[in-house]
Design an enzyme around this catalytic site. Structure first.
Site, PDB file in Angstrom:
ATOM      1  N   HIS A  93     -12.185 -22.473 -45.844  1.00 41.37           N
ATOM      2  CA  HIS A  93     -11.899 -23.214 -47.084  1.00 41.37           C
ATOM      3  C   HIS A  93     -12.625 -24.562 -47.193  1.00 41.37           C
ATOM      4  CE1 HIS A  93      -8.257 -25.058 -44.753  1.00 41.37           C
ATOM      5  NE2 HIS A  93      -9.310 -25.834 -44.647  1.00 41.37           N
ATOM      6  N   HIS A 114      -3.719 -30.474 -46.830  1.00 37.59           N
ATOM      7  CA  HIS A 114      -4.364 -31.462 -45.942  1.00 37.59           C
ATOM      8  C   HIS A 114      -3.850 -32.861 -46.266  1.00 37.59           C
ATOM      9  CE1 HIS A 114      -7.051 -27.971 -45.962  1.00 37.59           C
ATOM     10  NE2 HIS A 114      -7.546 -28.388 -44.823  1.00 37.59           N
ATOM     11  N   HIS A 140     -14.107 -25.270 -36.008  1.00 38.96           N
ATOM     12  CA  HIS A 140     -14.553 -26.588 -36.461  1.00 38.96           C
ATOM     13  C   HIS A 140     -13.707 -27.688 -35.850  1.00 38.96           C
ATOM     14  CE1 HIS A 140     -11.523 -25.588 -39.576  1.00 38.96           C
ATOM     15  NE2 HIS A 140     -11.682 -26.722 -40.245  1.00 38.96           N
ATOM     16  N   GLU A 149      -6.380 -23.847 -37.550  1.00 41.04           N
ATOM     17  CA  GLU A 149      -6.080 -23.310 -38.890  1.00 41.04           C
ATOM     18  C   GLU A 149      -6.020 -21.783 -38.875  1.00 41.04           C
ATOM     19  OE1 GLU A 149      -8.015 -26.731 -41.851  1.00 41.04           O
ATOM     20  OE2 GLU A 149      -9.157 -24.905 -41.495  1.00 41.04           O
TER      21      GLU A 149
END
Ligand code: DHB
Ligand code: FE
Length: 285
Positions: free
Chosen positions: A12, A59, A193, A240
């Protein structure tokens, strides 16, 4: 009754949303990424669901350190795209499905998962970027969407196993809804990431691809991956990926080993911003 017929998994990265909104998708940096979603956009048109149950993470946009729900289901009639610092993305508002969302909340809470019920919420890139990748730039999203937010930002975050079990409960909840609805469930975020610290920019192709293989063939093993493995191998934000396990747990082969799923599409691309982009479409066959 309602049925889950397919699941979609995708990263995303917010810069993907910016590339779409600023008309940069054909630039050399972005073109290979968007090429990987051409099949997906056609598949969405050919297999339009009645409702998308979209598992994503906020977030620190709608929520903050003031309030951190582990699992939050959006029961509102609509959800507005959030302003994350540059104004809201120029994308359609998200139309919810309050009746199905309330039914799922009731059923899943009765199955002993304590959900937070959210009647008002702005949705950030965690939800809007997957919609843009799968649907392009329509004037309205193709169907109602039930946002389901998971805390993967502030520890303690839920285990992969709990997410996988929750997916199974969501499947039961959907199948106990009276109306004939074709429901897709999406698991979003990941893949490898890390956005801060000495290892910022970490990308682990090998680990990501092994995890994708396992997610297709043996997700129960993926569900056992401890948080420390995601962080060590896939970077701090790699965690995530536990959200994908909610969608995977809702597929029919998990409930009944005599049934199977088929892979309609698989794509992997590095990098997009600081992130490895992974994408799968699985159908109940
Ligand atoms: C990036 C990736 C994310 O998942 C996110 O939430 C924010 C930024 C990035 O790679 O830039
Ligand atoms: Fe993120």
């Amino acid at each position: 009754m309602a049925r889950i017929t397919a699941s979609v998994y995708t990263s995303h990265v917010p810069a993907i949303g910016a590339a779409i909104d600023l008309g940069k998708t054909q630039e050399p940096y972005w073109q290979p990424l968007f090429k990987g979603y051409e099949f997906s956009k056609q598949w969405m048109k050919d297999n339009k669901p009645d409702v998308i149950f979209l598992v994503y993470n906020d977030h620190a946009t709608a929520f903050s350190l003031d309030m951190i729900p582990t699992f939050a289901i959006g029961t509102a009639a609509e959800f507005t795209p959030a302003d994350e610092g540059f104004g809201p993305r120029p994308v359609p508002k998200v139309i919810g499905h309050p009746d199905l969302a309330s039914h799922i909340a009731h059923s899943v809470i009765q199955q002993d998962f304590d959900l937070t019920i959210v009647n008002k919420m702005a949705v950030d890139h965690g939800l809007t970027v997957p919609l843009s990748l799968m649907c392009g730039e329509p004037a309205a999203w193709p169907c109602p969407v039930i946002p389901f937010a998971v805390n993967v930002v502030q520890y303690p975050v839920p285990s992969g196993q709990r997410c996988f079990n929750l997916g199974q409960a969501i499947r039961k909840a959907v199948e106990s809804y009276d109306e004939d609805l074709n429901v897709h469930i999406w698991g979003t975020g990941g893949m490898s990431h890390q956005l801060q610290g000495a290892r910022a920019g970490l990308i682990n192709r090998e680990w990501d691809n092994a995890w994708l293989d396992q997610m297709i063939t043996n997700p129960a093993i993926c569900a056992q991956t401890p948080h420390i493995d995601y962080v060590r191998e896939a970077g701090s934000e790699g965690v995530e990926l536990v959200m994908w396990l909610i969608a995977r747990g809702a597929m029919q082969d998990v409930a009944d080993s005599a049934r199977s799923v088929s892979v309609r599409h698989r794509f992997y691309h590095v990098p997009a911003s600081n992130t490895a982009v992974g994408h799968l479409i699985l159908e109940n066959s």
